[in-house]
Write an enzyme that holds these catalytic residues in place. Structure first.
Site, PDB file in Angstrom:
ATOM      1  N   LYS A 140       0.825  -1.194   0.000  1.00  0.00           N
ATOM      2  CA  LYS A 140       0.000   0.000   0.000  1.00  0.00           C
ATOM      3  C   LYS A 140       0.868   1.256   0.000  1.00  0.00           C
ATOM      4  O   LYS A 140       0.601   2.215  -0.714  1.00  0.00           O
ATOM      5  CB  LYS A 140      -0.895  -0.004   1.241  1.00  0.00           C
ATOM      6  CG  LYS A 140      -2.245   0.525   0.882  1.00  0.00           C
ATOM      7  CD  LYS A 140      -3.306   0.263   1.861  1.00  0.00           C
ATOM      8  CE  LYS A 140      -4.530   0.949   1.261  1.00  0.00           C
ATOM      9  NZ  LYS A 140      -5.754   0.509   1.801  1.00  0.00           N
ATOM     10  N   LYS A 222      -8.725  -6.779 -11.582  1.00  0.00           N
ATOM     11  CA  LYS A 222      -9.768  -7.646 -11.060  1.00  0.00           C
ATOM     12  C   LYS A 222     -11.113  -6.926 -11.099  1.00  0.00           C
ATOM     13  O   LYS A 222     -11.162  -5.693 -11.150  1.00  0.00           O
ATOM     14  CB  LYS A 222      -9.446  -8.002  -9.599  1.00  0.00           C
ATOM     15  CG  LYS A 222      -8.260  -8.937  -9.469  1.00  0.00           C
ATOM     16  CD  LYS A 222      -8.289  -9.691  -8.152  1.00  0.00           C
ATOM     17  CE  LYS A 222      -8.001  -8.798  -6.961  1.00  0.00           C
ATOM     18  NZ  LYS A 222      -7.866  -9.562  -5.716  1.00  0.00           N
ATOM     19  N   LYS A 225     -15.376  -2.734  -7.401  1.00  0.00           N
ATOM     20  CA  LYS A 225     -16.326  -1.623  -7.444  1.00  0.00           C
ATOM     21  C   LYS A 225     -15.667  -0.322  -7.894  1.00  0.00           C
ATOM     22  O   LYS A 225     -16.346   0.619  -8.273  1.00  0.00           O
ATOM     23  CB  LYS A 225     -16.996  -1.446  -6.079  1.00  0.00           C
ATOM     24  CG  LYS A 225     -16.035  -1.234  -4.941  1.00  0.00           C
ATOM     25  CD  LYS A 225     -16.786  -1.054  -3.631  1.00  0.00           C
ATOM     26  CE  LYS A 225     -15.841  -0.818  -2.479  1.00  0.00           C
ATOM     27  NZ  LYS A 225     -15.258  -2.042  -1.954  1.00  0.00           N
TER      28      LYS A 225
END
Ligand code: TRP
Length: 356
Positions: A140, A222, A225
């Site tokens: 991250k 992938k 949303k």
């Protein structure tokens, strides 16, 4: 009776009581625990990857405990935004098959006091350097966050996850590949705690669910949303589903690729009957032989997804018709979760010698 013997007897009793407490504390209290972050509406990939495996275990007689990890979700979302999704995600899970008669569902912040207290106490057992080495955080910080701006909850994320699991004294935690490193932190913290203060945490086991890599219908990455055009949401209507699948990338005749494999996973995962699955297999066989059948495949896929969503959406509408229903499910769940958490935390305090 001489005073000394009387005193010894009392000491023995006390030791026995402590021992009994510790044996009790060492036992697993929850067979299967899973947490969901309420950060958005679910996609069919979420269902197939995270929800379907739990429902399958439930069908085998396991009573899962599912909690809504709203405290984890505020790591990178405003609490007001997270709040909007709490009831929605509970309604989704119930409509997808998590059965409140068999499973328990609770809201993490209903036991916020216990979760945050144990998080703080466990955080003493791990160094800042160790937390910075957790692969999910490292990734991250490399890709999307910076130490200057990322909040400190991000650093504590795996510690709070350990608190969830250890408060419940959970035996098995079903997780995908992305959460394996966090599970290692949980196990490490449990072992360190036990070694330092006394054996009170049973070590949780990882139940690795096979990772389904379902790609976005279009473009890179992938299904997620964050790329809504390439994702099928559980809230999508029949028309939206049809147009999204129509625009989906497939493969040239005779060729298999990851995009097509993803569509097959969706078709077979959402199909209600064996004959629908056979239909899919037959078409893919023809495709492999070089026949031009992708149009036909898309038609079947569209029908399967539409049927699945229609059934889901009508169940969901029924569940949300009475707004107090979900509230009562969460209240029931909170009762047991609180009882367990309070009991565990009392043990933690006792062995750490914190408080009276
Ligand atoms: N970290 C998990 C996720 O992002 C959610 C979660 C929080 C969790 N606490 C947990 C999962 C405890 C299992 C057990 O999906």
């Amino acid at each position: 009776m001489p005073k000394r013997i009387d005193k010894n007897k009392k000491k023995c009793y006390n030791e026995l009581r402590t021992l009994k407490k510790e044996v009790n504390a060492m036992q697993y209290k929850v067979e299967l625990l899973t947490g969901i972050r309420p950060t958005g509406d679910l996609t069919v990939a979420n269902y197939l990857g995270a929800v379907a495996p739990i429902i399958e275990l439930q069908a085998q007689g396991v009573s899962p405990v599912v909690f809504v990890a709203d405290l984890h979700a505020i790591t990178d979302n405003e609490p007001a935004t997270v709040r909007q999704y709490i009831y929605r995600v509970v309604a989704d899970y119930i409509a997808l098959g998590v059965d409140p008669q068999k499973a328990r569902i609770y809201l993490q912040s209903d036991i916020a006091g216990e979760v945050t207290t144990l998080t703080a106490l466990l955080a003493r057992l791990v160094s800042v350097a160790e937390l910075l080495r957790v692969p999910t955080l490292k990734d991250k910080l490399k890709n999307s966050a910076r130490p200057e701006t990322a909040n400190a909850l991000l650093l504590l994320y795996p510690v709070m996850m350990a608190a969830d699991i250890l408060l419940n004294r959970a035996k098995k935690v079903p997780v995908g590949e992305d959460q394996l490193a966090h599970m290692e932190v949980t196990r490490l913290l449990a072992r360190r705690f036990n070694k330092r203060y006394g054996e009170i945490f049973p070590i949780p086991q990882v139940l690795q669910v096979k990772s389904l890599r379902i790609l976005s219908l279009r473009g890179r990455g992938k299904m997620s949303k964050t790329n809504p055009g390439g994702a099928i949401f559980l809230t999508d209507d029949a028309k939206t589903v049809a147009s999204k699948i129509k625009a989906a990338e497939t493969a040239f005749e005779g060729v298999m690729n990851e995009k097509l494999e993803s569509l097959i996973l969706i078709a077979k995962g959402l199909a209600k009957t064996g004959s629908e699955r056979d239909e899919v297999d037959a078409i893919i066989e023809a495709h492999k032989k070089g026949k031009p059948v992708m149009g036909q495949f898309k038609q079947i896929l569209t029908r399967i997804v539409q049927n699945f969503l229609e059934e889901f959406q009508s169940k969901r509408a029924e569940i949300t018709r009475d707004p107090s229903y979900i509230q009562s499910v969460l209240e029931e769940g909170a009762k047991v979760a609180r009882e367990n958490a309070i009991e565990t935390l009392a043990e933690v305090r006792r062995v750490m010698q914190i408080g009276p």
